[in-house]
Design an enzyme around this catalytic site. Structure first.
Site, short mmCIF file in Angstrom:
data_model
loop_
_atom_site.label_atom_id
_atom_site.label_comp_id
_atom_site.label_asym_id
_atom_site.label_seq_id
_atom_site.Cartn_x
_atom_site.Cartn_y
_atom_site.Cartn_z
N ARG A 21 15.17 51.24 62.07
CA ARG A 21 16.12 50.48 61.24
C ARG A 21 16.40 51.18 59.91
NH1 ARG A 21 16.69 48.59 56.23
NH2 ARG A 21 14.47 48.08 56.20
N ASP A 22 15.40 51.23 59.05
CA ASP A 22 15.64 51.81 57.71
C ASP A 22 15.95 53.30 57.85
OD1 ASP A 22 15.83 51.94 54.96
OD2 ASP A 22 13.84 51.17 54.56
N CYS A 246 18.81 54.08 51.91
CA CYS A 246 19.66 52.88 51.97
C CYS A 246 21.05 53.31 51.55
CB CYS A 246 19.13 51.79 51.05
SG CYS A 246 20.21 50.35 50.99
P1 HMG Z 1 30.81 40.08 53.62
O1 HMG Z 1 31.94 41.04 53.79
O2 HMG Z 1 30.63 39.41 52.33
O3 HMG Z 1 30.75 38.93 54.73
O4 HMG Z 1 29.48 40.85 54.03
P2 HMG Z 1 31.81 38.19 55.57
O5 HMG Z 1 31.11 36.93 56.02
O6 HMG Z 1 33.09 38.09 54.81
O7 HMG Z 1 32.00 39.12 56.84
C1 HMG Z 1 32.71 40.34 56.82
C2 HMG Z 1 32.90 40.80 58.25
O8 HMG Z 1 31.63 41.06 58.86
C3 HMG Z 1 33.55 39.72 59.15
O9 HMG Z 1 34.24 40.41 60.18
C4 HMG Z 1 32.35 39.02 59.74
O10 HMG Z 1 32.63 38.40 60.96
C5 HMG Z 1 31.40 40.17 59.95
P3 HMG Z 1 35.84 40.55 60.13
O11 HMG Z 1 36.34 39.15 60.12
O12 HMG Z 1 36.15 41.31 58.87
O13 HMG Z 1 36.14 41.30 61.37
N1 HMG Z 1 30.00 39.76 59.89
C6 HMG Z 1 29.09 40.10 60.81
N2 HMG Z 1 29.19 40.79 61.96
C7 HMG Z 1 28.06 40.96 62.67
N3 HMG Z 1 26.85 40.46 62.30
C8 HMG Z 1 26.73 39.76 61.16
C9 HMG Z 1 27.88 39.55 60.38
N4 HMG Z 1 28.10 38.90 59.21
C10 HMG Z 1 29.39 39.04 58.92
N5 HMG Z 1 25.54 39.28 60.80
C11 HMG Z 1 27.22 40.87 54.85
C12 HMG Z 1 28.21 40.24 53.89
C13 HMG Z 1 25.85 40.35 54.47
C14 HMG Z 1 27.56 40.45 56.27
C15 HMG Z 1 27.32 42.43 54.73
O14 HMG Z 1 27.31 42.81 53.40
C16 HMG Z 1 26.19 43.13 55.45
O15 HMG Z 1 26.11 43.07 56.67
N6 HMG Z 1 25.31 43.82 54.72
C17 HMG Z 1 24.18 44.52 55.28
C18 HMG Z 1 23.81 45.67 54.41
C19 HMG Z 1 22.58 46.36 54.95
O16 HMG Z 1 22.23 46.25 56.12
N7 HMG Z 1 21.91 47.14 54.06
C20 HMG Z 1 20.76 47.88 54.43
C21 HMG Z 1 19.55 47.04 54.69
S1 HMG Z 1 18.69 46.55 53.20
C22 HMG Z 1 17.62 47.88 52.87
O17 HMG Z 1 17.76 48.93 53.46
C23 HMG Z 1 16.49 47.67 51.90
C24 HMG Z 1 15.12 47.52 52.58
O18 HMG Z 1 14.80 48.63 53.39
C25 HMG Z 1 14.03 47.34 51.51
C26 HMG Z 1 14.09 48.42 50.42
O19 HMG Z 1 14.02 49.62 50.73
O20 HMG Z 1 14.24 48.01 49.27
C27 HMG Z 1 15.08 46.26 53.47
MG MG Z 2 14.01 50.52 52.63
#
Ligand code: HMG
Ligand code: MG
Length: 308
Positions: A21-22, A246
């Protein structure tokens, strides 16, 4: 012996493997789904207790993991292994339930700007969304993890206050997450800060619920793990080969490498139940699908020695 050894460390550590994942979320070249599945199956054979398999996030946000449903359905689920997935909202939980997921992670941060860039919500909005997600996941009998990013520094805001981390951790604990992972998203932490944050959090929740998630951007991750061990923290996230980063944290490099963490812990006499050689083979198999070298020092040393 005792005068020369580190004392009172946990005798066993749980490794949460976040490479699929990450690690993969940060790869620019699209990795074929079959290669991801083979990679996760090989990690399963290595004895890792928890494998973060993929993310049920928006495919627009993380195109690399758009195949989450297929990956999750196709991997071999080994008895005793928890297969974790990231879920940002109700839609993600619907998809996870549909794919037969039994363990989820919700994720927010200790700084507002990062949270906004990462999941397009304020911290408060994210906690409110997660309250609903966690309630429903609980009713489904799922195991639930909460991540807090930017606990030691934010790529947009700089310094982050320990009290801000503690407030988010308390909110996640109160809503019913089983475990909370404290993230050094951009790899800026030093051991003294790890001790400070660990002490602050342990005033609020049992240490058994706390994990630490270090990115190794400045080479301090292993030192931070030793500091956390001295604070009795016994759950660490790492990615095989040192994959990771990220996309919403500019300059963030890979997670601390699973091979390096295993070498460190096993050398210190701390058990993990994980077979380093099998993790190395999983990393090596995946490396063929990547357009760059793996960064894990232990992986490289073993490869250079030509064993296996
Ligand atoms: P948004 O644009 O505000 O949300 O995104 P929305 O509800 O307006 O949805 C936008 C589009 O995405 C729509 O599709 C939704 O249907 C779709 P459209 O109508 O444009 O075709 N959608 C989805 N599709 C599939 N699965 C879903 C989903 N939700 C909405 N669950 C949202 C908000 C949270 C969805 C977006 O910003 C997002 O997905 N972000 C994820 C970012 C991410 O994964 N970042 C990396 C992980 S965090 C990390 O790495 C840190 C960590 O490792 C710890 C550390 O290191 O600190 C954990
Ligand atoms: Mg991370």
């Amino acid at each position: 012996m005792s005068a020369l050894s580190l004392s009172n460390l946990p005798s066993r550590v749980k490794i949460v493997e976040v490479g699929p994942r990450d690690g993969l979320q940060n790869e620019k070249a699209q990795i074929p789904t079959a290669d991801k599945i083979r990679y996760i199956d090989m990690l399963s054979d290595a004895g890792l207790p928890v494998i973060e398999a993929t993310s049920f996030v928006s495919p627009k946000a993380i195109p690399q993991l758009a195949d989450a449903d297929e990956v999750f359905r196709s991997i071999r689920k080994r008895d005793g292994v928890t297969y974790l997935v990231l879920v940002p909202n109700e839609r993600g939980l619907d998809r996870a339930i549909g794919a037969g997921v039994r363990a989820i992670a919700v994720f927010t941060a200790a700084s507002q700007t990062f949270t906004k860039r990462n999941i397009n919500m304020t911290i408060e909005e994210s906690l409110s969304v997660f309250r609903g997600v966690v309630r429903r996941a609980r009713a489904e009998g799922m195991w639930i993890r909460g991540y807090i990013s930017t606990c030691f520094g934010c790529p947009y805001e700089g310094e982050v206050k320990g009290d801000d981390v503690a407030a988010v951790a308390e909110a996640l604990a109160e809503m019913g997450t089983d475990e909370i992972s404290i993230g050094d998203t951009i790899g800026v932490a030093t051991p003294n800060q790890v001790v400070e944050i660990a002490a602050l959090l342990q005033e609020r929740m049992p240490v058994e619920r706390l994990a630490m998630h270090f990115h190794d951007t400045r080479g301090t991750a292993l030192a931070n793990i030793v500091a956390a061990l001295q604070m009795q923290i016994a759950i660490f996230d790492s990615s095989s080969g040192g994959l990771g980063g990220c996309p919403y944290a500019p300059g963030a490099s890979g997670n601390v490498a699973t091979e390096d963490v295993l070498y460190l812990l096993h050398g210190m006499g701390i058990e993990t139940g994980v077979d380093l050689e099998k993790v190395r083979l999983a990393s090596r198999t995946l490396a063929g699908a990547l357009d760059h070298e793996l960064t894990s020092k232990t992986f490289r040393a073993l490869e250079a020695a030509g064993s296996g």
